[in-house]
Each structure stands twice: as C-alpha cells, then as structure tokens.
Design an enzyme around this catalytic site. Structure first.
Site, PDB file in Angstrom:
ATOM      1  N   LYS A  29       0.821  -1.215   0.000  1.00 14.89           N
ATOM      2  CA  LYS A  29       0.000   0.000   0.000  1.00 14.89           C
ATOM      3  C   LYS A  29       0.853   1.262   0.000  1.00 14.89           C
ATOM      4  O   LYS A  29       0.633   2.170  -0.801  1.00 14.89           O
ATOM      5  CB  LYS A  29      -0.930   0.037   1.218  1.00 14.89           C
ATOM      6  CG  LYS A  29      -1.941  -1.069   1.289  1.00 14.89           C
ATOM      7  CD  LYS A  29      -2.824  -0.969   2.524  1.00 14.89           C
ATOM      8  CE  LYS A  29      -2.095  -1.079   3.836  1.00 14.89           C
ATOM      9  NZ  LYS A  29      -1.539  -2.389   4.161  1.00 14.89           N
ATOM     10  N   ARG A  33      -9.570   1.292   7.949  1.00 21.72           N
ATOM     11  CA  ARG A  33      -9.238  -0.098   8.253  1.00 21.72           C
ATOM     12  C   ARG A  33     -10.399  -0.872   8.849  1.00 21.72           C
ATOM     13  O   ARG A  33     -10.288  -2.072   9.056  1.00 21.72           O
ATOM     14  CB  ARG A  33      -8.041  -0.165   9.204  1.00 21.72           C
ATOM     15  CG  ARG A  33      -6.782   0.293   8.516  1.00 21.72           C
ATOM     16  CD  ARG A  33      -5.576   0.033   9.354  1.00 21.72           C
ATOM     17  NE  ARG A  33      -4.405   0.577   8.681  1.00 21.72           N
ATOM     18  CZ  ARG A  33      -3.207   0.055   8.747  1.00 21.72           C
ATOM     19  NH1 ARG A  33      -3.001  -1.019   9.471  1.00 21.72           N
ATOM     20  NH2 ARG A  33      -2.214   0.601   8.116  1.00 21.72           N
ATOM     21  N   ARG A  53      11.032  -6.820   5.577  1.00 25.94           N
ATOM     22  CA  ARG A  53      10.968  -5.392   5.907  1.00 25.94           C
ATOM     23  C   ARG A  53      11.476  -5.138   7.318  1.00 25.94           C
ATOM     24  O   ARG A  53      12.146  -4.133   7.582  1.00 25.94           O
ATOM     25  CB  ARG A  53       9.533  -4.894   5.748  1.00 25.94           C
ATOM     26  CG  ARG A  53       9.366  -3.412   6.016  1.00 25.94           C
ATOM     27  CD  ARG A  53       7.981  -2.937   5.692  1.00 25.94           C
ATOM     28  NE  ARG A  53       7.040  -3.271   6.746  1.00 25.94           N
ATOM     29  CZ  ARG A  53       5.750  -2.972   6.717  1.00 25.94           C
ATOM     30  NH1 ARG A  53       5.230  -2.378   5.667  1.00 25.94           N
ATOM     31  NH2 ARG A  53       4.965  -3.285   7.729  1.00 25.94           N
ATOM     32  N   ARG A  56      12.072  -2.481  11.947  1.00 26.69           N
ATOM     33  CA  ARG A  56      10.754  -2.177  12.517  1.00 26.69           C
ATOM     34  C   ARG A  56      10.385  -3.203  13.575  1.00 26.69           C
ATOM     35  O   ARG A  56      10.225  -4.383  13.293  1.00 26.69           O
ATOM     36  CB  ARG A  56       9.700  -2.138  11.415  1.00 26.69           C
ATOM     37  CG  ARG A  56       9.882  -0.889  10.559  1.00 26.69           C
ATOM     38  CD  ARG A  56       8.905  -0.775   9.466  1.00 26.69           C
ATOM     39  NE  ARG A  56       7.525  -0.866   9.924  1.00 26.69           N
ATOM     40  CZ  ARG A  56       6.496  -0.547   9.156  1.00 26.69           C
ATOM     41  NH1 ARG A  56       6.693  -0.113   7.939  1.00 26.69           N
ATOM     42  NH2 ARG A  56       5.275  -0.674   9.612  1.00 26.69           N
ATOM     43  N   ARG A  87      -1.434  -9.271  13.265  1.00 26.28           N
ATOM     44  CA  ARG A  87      -1.865  -8.223  12.335  1.00 26.28           C
ATOM     45  C   ARG A  87      -2.687  -8.803  11.196  1.00 26.28           C
ATOM     46  O   ARG A  87      -3.689  -8.211  10.776  1.00 26.28           O
ATOM     47  CB  ARG A  87      -0.655  -7.458  11.794  1.00 26.28           C
ATOM     48  CG  ARG A  87       0.025  -6.602  12.852  1.00 26.28           C
ATOM     49  CD  ARG A  87       1.315  -5.996  12.363  1.00 26.28           C
ATOM     50  NE  ARG A  87       1.055  -5.002  11.351  1.00 26.28           N
ATOM     51  CZ  ARG A  87       1.992  -4.560  10.508  1.00 26.28           C
ATOM     52  NH1 ARG A  87       3.219  -5.038  10.559  1.00 26.28           N
ATOM     53  NH2 ARG A  87       1.692  -3.650   9.610  1.00 26.28           N
TER      54      ARG A  87
END
Length: 180
Positions: free
Chosen positions: A8, A83, A122, A128, A139
């Site tokens: 996204k 969301r 990632r 992160r 998630r």
C-alpha cells in the site's frame, strides 16, 4: 487497502508523485507520534506493539485534521485508511461535511504466505519492531476480521478496484493506474 505488507505504502507513494497529491498514511503519522513521544504516540504504541489497531477515535481525528489542510483541495491518497467499516462510515461523513468524495478504493490482494515473507524482510531491512512473526500473525488475523469486511462495504459503491498484489512493482502500478 490491503493487508499489512501488500504494498500500500509503495503504491501510494508512486501514485502521489504521478498526480502531485498528498499521501496520507496513518501508519506514518502514528509512527512519527511514537518516535516523538507525544501523548497520542505513547497511547498508540501500546496497540501497535501488540499488532492491534489503534482506536478509531484517534485515527479518525488524525484523518479529519489532515483532510482540511490546503494541499488536499485537489485530491489526496489515503494509505491504509480506513481499516474498519466504522472508520469507512466516519470517513464518508467527514467527506460529506468537507464536500469531497472518493473516486476509487484500491484493494491490493496478496496471499498470507507472501505477506509474512515480505514483512519479515521489511523488519530486517527497516528495523521495525512491529514486524516480528508473532505480531505479523496477529496483524493478519486483525486484518482478516476487521478490515476485510471493507471489501463488501465498498463493493456496491462502484468505486472498489480489486488488484492482484503479486508481480513486479511496475506491473502492479500499471494495473492500478489503468483501473482508476
């Protein structure tokens, strides 16, 4: 729209450059608030670290405040918002109040196995802390239960664009641009 790791943010960044419109990313706004230790950031961090969604009231307030800024007058791209169906309904009310409307809702569809692979990559690349295997699974579960119903919410509106999120970045971008 799309699950975590669907691309996204990457696609939103490309589209904002093409159309010279702002990209409004609630994730970026919230991560900046966490990094800066703001009261909202401290509260949001609790939810983000657990892989849960930040409460609607916080996110909706952020979005409304952002949409009234002058650079949104000629359009904008929402990255990862709404969301939940509740957020989508609130967004509809905000847009009506501001005399704006959505032209397209793009959903990037990517299988869970690919998402886990992307998110773990990632996490290593960007450092992160919210991208570890346990949090990723939470998630994805949260996405499937709370965000996936948005497809049905937007399906009847005529603005939903279902996009295969597999392939090269350029292929996906071209598919999106042709659909909007």
């Amino acid at each position: 729209m799309g699950p975590p790791g669907a691309g996204k943010g990457t696609q939103a960044d490309i589209i904002k450059e093409k159309y010279k419109i702002p990209q409004i990313s609630t994730g970026d706004i919230l991560r900046a608030a966490v990094k800066n230790g703001t009261p909202m950031g401290i509260e949001a961090k609790k939810y983000m670290d657990a892989g849960d969604l930040v409460p609607d009231a916080v996110v909706i307030g952020i979005i409304r405040d952002r949409l009234v800024e002058s650079d949104c007058a000629n359009g904008f791209i929402l990255d990862g918002f709404p969301r939940t169906v509740e957020q989508a309904k609130a967004l509809s009310e905000i847009l009506k109040e501001l005399h704006m409307e959505l032209d397209s809702v793009v959903n990037l569809d990517v299988p869970d196995e690919e998402l886990v692979k992307r998110l773990l990559g990632r996490a290593i690349k960007e450092g992160r802390s919210d991208d570890n295997e346990e949090t990723i699974k939470n998630r994805l579960h949260t996405y499937n239960t709370k965000t996936l119903p948005l497809i049905d919410f937007y399906k009847g509106s005529g603005i939903l664009r279902q996009i295969n999120g597999l392939g090269s970045m350029e292929e996906i971008t071209n598919t999106i641009l042709k659909s909007i």
